[in-house]
Design a protein around this motif. Structure first.
Motif, PDB file in Angstrom:
ATOM      1  N   VAL A   1      -0.108  15.874   2.164  1.00  0.00           N
ATOM      2  CA  VAL A   1      -0.987  15.515   3.160  1.00  0.00           C
ATOM      3  C   VAL A   1      -1.290  14.108   3.159  1.00  0.00           C
ATOM      4  CG1 VAL A   1      -3.337  16.152   4.098  1.00  0.00           C
ATOM      5  CG2 VAL A   1      -1.844  17.855   3.270  1.00  0.00           C
ATOM      6  N   GLU A   2      -1.403  13.469   1.946  1.00  0.00           N
ATOM      7  CA  GLU A   2      -2.152  12.086   1.487  1.00  0.00           C
ATOM      8  C   GLU A   2      -1.069  11.208   2.197  1.00  0.00           C
ATOM      9  OE1 GLU A   2      -4.828  10.999   0.571  1.00  0.00           O
ATOM     10  OE2 GLU A   2      -4.721  10.141  -1.697  1.00  0.00           O
ATOM     11  N   ILE A   3       0.314  11.447   1.867  1.00  0.00           N
ATOM     12  CA  ILE A   3       1.395  10.611   2.461  1.00  0.00           C
ATOM     13  C   ILE A   3       1.342  10.571   3.844  1.00  0.00           C
ATOM     14  CG2 ILE A   3       3.858  10.408   2.483  1.00  0.00           C
ATOM     15  CD1 ILE A   3       3.830  10.997  -0.711  1.00  0.00           C
ATOM     16  N   ARG A   4       1.339  11.847   4.622  1.00  0.00           N
ATOM     17  CA  ARG A   4       1.238  11.698   6.106  1.00  0.00           C
ATOM     18  C   ARG A   4       0.066  11.170   6.687  1.00  0.00           C
ATOM     19  NH1 ARG A   4       3.644  13.508  10.795  1.00  0.00           N
ATOM     20  NH2 ARG A   4       5.345  14.135   9.664  1.00  0.00           N
TER      21      ARG A   4
ATOM     22  N   MET B   1       0.741  -1.297  -0.002  1.00  0.00           N
ATOM     23  CA  MET B   1       0.068  -0.171  -0.065  1.00  0.00           C
ATOM     24  C   MET B   1       0.800   1.204   0.094  1.00  0.00           C
ATOM     25  SD  MET B   1      -3.057   0.825   0.092  1.00  0.00           S
ATOM     26  CE  MET B   1      -3.132   2.561  -0.810  1.00  0.00           C
ATOM     27  N   ARG B   2       1.986   1.247   0.728  1.00  0.00           N
ATOM     28  CA  ARG B   2       2.783   2.386   1.019  1.00  0.00           C
ATOM     29  C   ARG B   2       3.495   2.545  -0.677  1.00  0.00           C
ATOM     30  NH1 ARG B   2       3.458   0.452   6.161  1.00  0.00           N
ATOM     31  NH2 ARG B   2       5.212  -0.997   5.572  1.00  0.00           N
ATOM     32  N   GLU B   3       3.880   1.395  -1.074  1.00  0.00           N
ATOM     33  CA  GLU B   3       4.538   1.474  -2.431  1.00  0.00           C
ATOM     34  C   GLU B   3       3.686   2.129  -3.468  1.00  0.00           C
ATOM     35  OE1 GLU B   3       5.971  -2.208  -3.937  1.00  0.00           O
ATOM     36  OE2 GLU B   3       7.241  -2.462  -2.134  1.00  0.00           O
ATOM     37  N   LYS B   4       2.324   1.609  -3.330  1.00  0.00           N
ATOM     38  CA  LYS B   4       1.284   2.241  -4.348  1.00  0.00           C
ATOM     39  C   LYS B   4       1.220   3.780  -4.134  1.00  0.00           C
ATOM     40  CE  LYS B   4      -2.774  -0.523  -5.973  1.00  0.00           C
ATOM     41  NZ  LYS B   4      -4.122  -0.847  -5.556  1.00  0.00           N
ATOM     42  N   ILE B   5       0.943   4.050  -2.987  1.00  0.00           N
ATOM     43  CA  ILE B   5       0.924   5.701  -2.701  1.00  0.00           C
ATOM     44  C   ILE B   5       2.297   6.397  -3.143  1.00  0.00           C
ATOM     45  CG2 ILE B   5       0.561   7.628  -0.950  1.00  0.00           C
ATOM     46  CD1 ILE B   5      -2.004   6.187  -1.338  1.00  0.00           C
ATOM     47  N   ARG B   6       3.457   5.809  -2.957  1.00  0.00           N
ATOM     48  CA  ARG B   6       4.577   6.433  -3.335  1.00  0.00           C
ATOM     49  C   ARG B   6       4.615   6.493  -4.794  1.00  0.00           C
ATOM     50  NH1 ARG B   6       9.398   2.124  -3.897  1.00  0.00           N
ATOM     51  NH2 ARG B   6       7.904   1.627  -5.478  1.00  0.00           N
TER      52      ARG B   6
ATOM     53  N   GLN C   1       8.532  15.268   5.868  1.00  0.00           N
ATOM     54  CA  GLN C   1       9.547  15.847   6.568  1.00  0.00           C
ATOM     55  C   GLN C   1       8.535  17.418   6.349  1.00  0.00           C
ATOM     56  OE1 GLN C   1      12.945  15.449   4.340  1.00  0.00           O
ATOM     57  NE2 GLN C   1      13.372  13.782   5.237  1.00  0.00           N
ATOM     58  N   SER C   2       7.932  17.644   5.286  1.00  0.00           N
ATOM     59  CA  SER C   2       7.354  18.983   5.068  1.00  0.00           C
ATOM     60  C   SER C   2       6.064  19.017   5.745  1.00  0.00           C
ATOM     61  CB  SER C   2       7.202  19.674   3.543  1.00  0.00           C
ATOM     62  OG  SER C   2       6.393  18.296   2.948  1.00  0.00           O
ATOM     63  N   THR C   3       5.305  18.138   6.425  1.00  0.00           N
ATOM     64  CA  THR C   3       4.204  18.339   6.815  1.00  0.00           C
ATOM     65  C   THR C   3       4.272  18.038   8.517  1.00  0.00           C
ATOM     66  OG1 THR C   3       3.859  15.950   6.499  1.00  0.00           O
ATOM     67  CG2 THR C   3       2.631  17.606   4.955  1.00  0.00           C
ATOM     68  N   GLU C   4       3.244  18.610   9.082  1.00  0.00           N
ATOM     69  CA  GLU C   4       3.283  18.788  10.595  1.00  0.00           C
ATOM     70  C   GLU C   4       2.679  17.587  11.215  1.00  0.00           C
ATOM     71  OE1 GLU C   4       1.330  22.059  12.203  1.00  0.00           O
ATOM     72  OE2 GLU C   4       2.626  23.520  10.759  1.00  0.00           O
ATOM     73  N   MET C   5       3.167  17.010  12.358  1.00  0.00           N
ATOM     74  CA  MET C   5       2.709  16.013  13.279  1.00  0.00           C
ATOM     75  C   MET C   5       1.277  16.527  13.254  1.00  0.00           C
ATOM     76  SD  MET C   5       4.866  15.199  16.562  1.00  0.00           S
ATOM     77  CE  MET C   5       4.761  16.884  17.264  1.00  0.00           C
TER      78      MET C   5
ATOM     79  N   GLY D   1      -5.071  17.835  11.514  1.00  0.00           N
ATOM     80  CA  GLY D   1      -6.353  17.139  11.867  1.00  0.00           C
ATOM     81  C   GLY D   1      -6.898  16.037  10.425  1.00  0.00           C
ATOM     82  N   ASN D   2      -6.173  16.260   9.498  1.00  0.00           N
ATOM     83  CA  ASN D   2      -6.693  15.202   8.228  1.00  0.00           C
ATOM     84  C   ASN D   2      -6.501  13.767   8.676  1.00  0.00           C
ATOM     85  OD1 ASN D   2      -7.632  17.663   6.578  1.00  0.00           O
ATOM     86  ND2 ASN D   2      -5.355  18.214   6.653  1.00  0.00           N
ATOM     87  N   LEU D   3      -7.344  13.002   8.558  1.00  0.00           N
ATOM     88  CA  LEU D   3      -7.044  11.589   8.824  1.00  0.00           C
ATOM     89  C   LEU D   3      -7.565  10.661   7.489  1.00  0.00           C
ATOM     90  CD1 LEU D   3      -8.740  10.888  12.171  1.00  0.00           C
ATOM     91  CD2 LEU D   3      -6.444  10.914  11.731  1.00  0.00           C
ATOM     92  N   GLY D   4      -6.607   9.522   7.382  1.00  0.00           N
ATOM     93  CA  GLY D   4      -7.003   8.642   6.191  1.00  0.00           C
ATOM     94  C   GLY D   4      -6.884   7.001   6.568  1.00  0.00           C
ATOM     95  N   PHE D   5      -7.842   6.685   5.954  1.00  0.00           N
ATOM     96  CA  PHE D   5      -7.795   4.938   5.874  1.00  0.00           C
ATOM     97  C   PHE D   5      -7.321   4.542   4.466  1.00  0.00           C
ATOM     98  CE2 PHE D   5     -10.593   6.676   9.265  1.00  0.00           C
ATOM     99  CZ  PHE D   5     -10.245   5.693  10.304  1.00  0.00           C
TER     100      PHE D   5
END
Ligand SMILES: Nc1ncnc2c1ncn2[C@@H]1O[C@H](COP(=O)(O)OP(=O)(O)O)[C@@H](O)[C@H]1O
Ligand SMILES: O=C(CO)[C@@H](O)[C@H](O)COP(=O)(O)O
Length: 562
Positions: free
Chosen positions: A432-435, A368-373, A389-393, A397-401
């Motif tokens: 944002v999607e990757i984080r 799944m990580r490879e697909k999004i990559r 690195q460029s997005t915040e902890m 508030g954005n969440l994904g499954f």
């Protein structure tokens, strides 16, 4: 002479989903040789993707048994060509992807016992099939096998069900009903019925192909199959990997007659007796002595599952948590007492026969990580890392499954994204999607580990392993979400290293030495990521929201809980 010549050592093997790997570990427990054969890249003729074939129904997932044999031939020939001194190998052990099963045809044991050192293994175990290396496009190599040659083969079926298979729901319900329900089965075998668990796969084979089943003299797990190749005879199944079958009574470590009976007739004789994981199952077969120069006394220690072997390789201690980021993501813990529930699995412990391990498996891991990559980060892990690195902890508030295939923990499929206001949205900006993917994967792990009763304590450490543990930015998110430091060992091949350690333990086990004593000189894990200050506050609220949203998606897809 190669630098790895003349060092007394043990070998550790791993027959995992995407590759066969090996390490050599010397008597001071230093890894001095590592090699691998990657199925998709190095064995193109089998046409696998991620080491498997996904069938048309989208549920059946198999791997060719001959691919595993051929991978072993290739890696041994590579070792020989590099000058590896096999005469110094004191013992070997190994691991296999869990739950997958191999069906040895009647007569296979004679073939295994009389292998000619002049030929490769795959040329002898399935001679007719090796004639065709590269099939004409669109034709499976198996489709063109002359029918008359099928009798020479050692396997009743050439494509083995593996852990990604989810085609046995009917067999699962049948098994649970026979023993008094899902919780009763879990109390008996450590898990409710799971589609990938071997008993259910055997039941399906028996129901759909009774002829192949009746021609089968022995059923192995991938682990005991690989051990059998080295032994030149059928290797027993060990307690730890045997716990992933829905067939073994995990308390008294014998096959459950009720479960065997529910799956298929005469099953006990086809499985053989299970053995403690640290058993020496025999000496290496004369084939390896004559062809590669192994010493005749080289011991074979029972092979086990790749997750149990990783537990050994990382020298997991009670209170620690292991996160394996291989093809599957898994999370596992050392347990004193079994506490079987409806989620997750309890396996017999691979290094201490009195104890247990708990495991959660997540199917949408590295693939799944490879697909999004590939979709969003130009197929580059360093671009992928830049997004982290460029997005915040907390990802504002954005969440994904992200479950492109039906997840195991929990049973959800599809991609679901939520804004900070809990509105379902159809897309996020690429970073944002990757984080969201990585934070979501680790939040699920924490929430479901807590469901098993696990709590982060002040001295808890996470030990990370598997291919994605090479990625420091991914490990940083893991440390932040769990609020715990993350450690790694020198190689991400902890299943191989654990197998070599278990081989040393097997050598010493006659004197009842505990495993921890045998590995006490092994290098300590290194700190790879420490939680960022403030991380706990950020994730506390987010974890609660993730759990509520997960429940919402589950309810939408399968209706309210009963
Ligand atoms: N730098 C990286 N960042 C993230 N994932 C990685 C990286 N390097 C390798 N991987 C992942 O590791 C996976 C393989 O892990 P591995 O533990 O070897 O798998 P298995 O043992 O199941 O065959 C690959 O599918 C790949 O996605
Ligand atoms: O099904 C499980 C564990 O229950 C998987 O973890 C398999 O054991 C595959 O392992 P990897 O090849 O992903 O390491």
């Amino acid at each position: 002479m190669a630098e790895h010549a003349g060092r007394r050592c043990c070998l550790g093997w791993d027959f995992s989903t995407q590759q066969v790997k090996v390490v050599a570990v010397d008597a001071e427990l230093n890894v001095f040789y590592e090699d691998s054969v990657h199925f998709d890249r190095d064995l193109l003729e089998f046409g696998t993707q991620g080491g498997v074939h996904v069938h048309e129904d989208g549920l059946t997932v198999t791997s060719p048994v001959l691919m595993w044999v051929q991978a072993l031939d290739i890696i041994l020939e590579k070792m020989k060509a590099s000058g590896f001194d096999f005469s110094q190998v004191l013992a070997l052990s190994g691991a296999g992807q869990q739950h997958g099963s191999v069906y040895w045809k009647a007569g296979a044991s004679q073939v295994l016992a009389s292998l000619s050192p002049d030929l490769l293994l795959h040329e002898q175990l399935q001679p007719s099939r090796t004639l065709l290396r590269v099939p004409p496009s669109g034709i499976s190599p198996w489709d063109v096998m002359p029918p008359g040659d099928a009798g020479k083969a050692c396997f009743s079926i050439s494509d083995c069900p593996v852990w990604m298979d989810s085609s046995t729901t009917a067999q699962c319900r049948q098994l649970e009903a026979t023993v008094g329900g899902a919780q009763a089965l879990s109390c008996l075998t450590g898990s409710r019925a799971y589609e990938r668990f071997t008993g259910n796969q055997i039941a399906k084979l028996y129901q759909q192909n009774p002829e192949a089943y009746s021609h089968t003299e022995r059923i192995s797990l991938v682990s005991s199959f690989a051990a059998s190749l080295f032994l030149g005879s059928h290797s027993p199944i060990d307690y730890s990997d045997g716990s992933g079958m829905n067939l073994l009574r995990i308390q008294d470590k014998v096959w459950s007659q009720a479960c065997l009976g529910a799956c298929a007739p005469h099953l006990e004789e086809k499985l053989g007796l299970p053995v403690p994981s640290c058993s020496v199952v025999g000496a290496i077969s004369s084939y390896f002595v004559q062809r590669y120069g192994f010493p005749p006394g080289c011991k074979v220690v029972a092979f086990t599952g790749d997750n149990p072997a990783s537990l050994a390789g990382m020298r997991l201690e009670e209170g620690d948590i292991a996160v394996s980021l291989g093809t599957s993501d898994t999370l596992f813990l050392w347990l004193q007492e079994p506490t079987p529930t409806l989620e997750g699995h309890i396996f017999c412990n691979p290094v201490d026969p009195q104890h247990y391990m708990a495991l959660l498996c997540f199917k949408n891991g590295s693939l799944m990580r490879e697909k999004i990559r590939d979709e969003l980060a130009s197929s580059s892990w360093s671009e992928f890392s830049k997004a982290l690195q460029s997005t915040e902890m907390g990802n504002c508030g954005n969440l994904g499954f992200y479950f492109d295939v039906m997840e195991i923990t929990p049973e959800i499929i599809g991609r679901h994204r939520f804004s900070a206001e809990n509105h379902e949205v159809s897309a996020f900006p690429w970073d944002v999607e990757i984080r969201a993917l990585i934070e979501g994967q680790f939040m699920a792990k924490k929430i479901h580990a807590e469901g098993l009763g696990y709590r982060v304590m002040p001295k808890t450490k996470i030990l990370a392993t598997g291919g994605a543990s090479h990625n420091r930015d991914i490990l940083q998110v893991l440390a932040d979400v769990f609020g715990t430091p993350v450690y790694v060992i020198d190689t991400a091949n902890s299943a191989c290293v654990g197998s070599a350690y278990r081989a040393f333990h097997g050598l010493a086990a006659g004197t009842d030495v505990p495993f921890s004593e045998v590995v006490k000189l092994a290098p300590n894990p290194r700190l790879a990521a420490a939680p960022t200050p403030g991380a706990s506050q950020v994730y506390e609220a987010l974890l609660q929201r993730y759990a509520i949203l997960e429940q919402r998606i589950l309810t939408q897809t399968r209706g309210p809980p009963e």
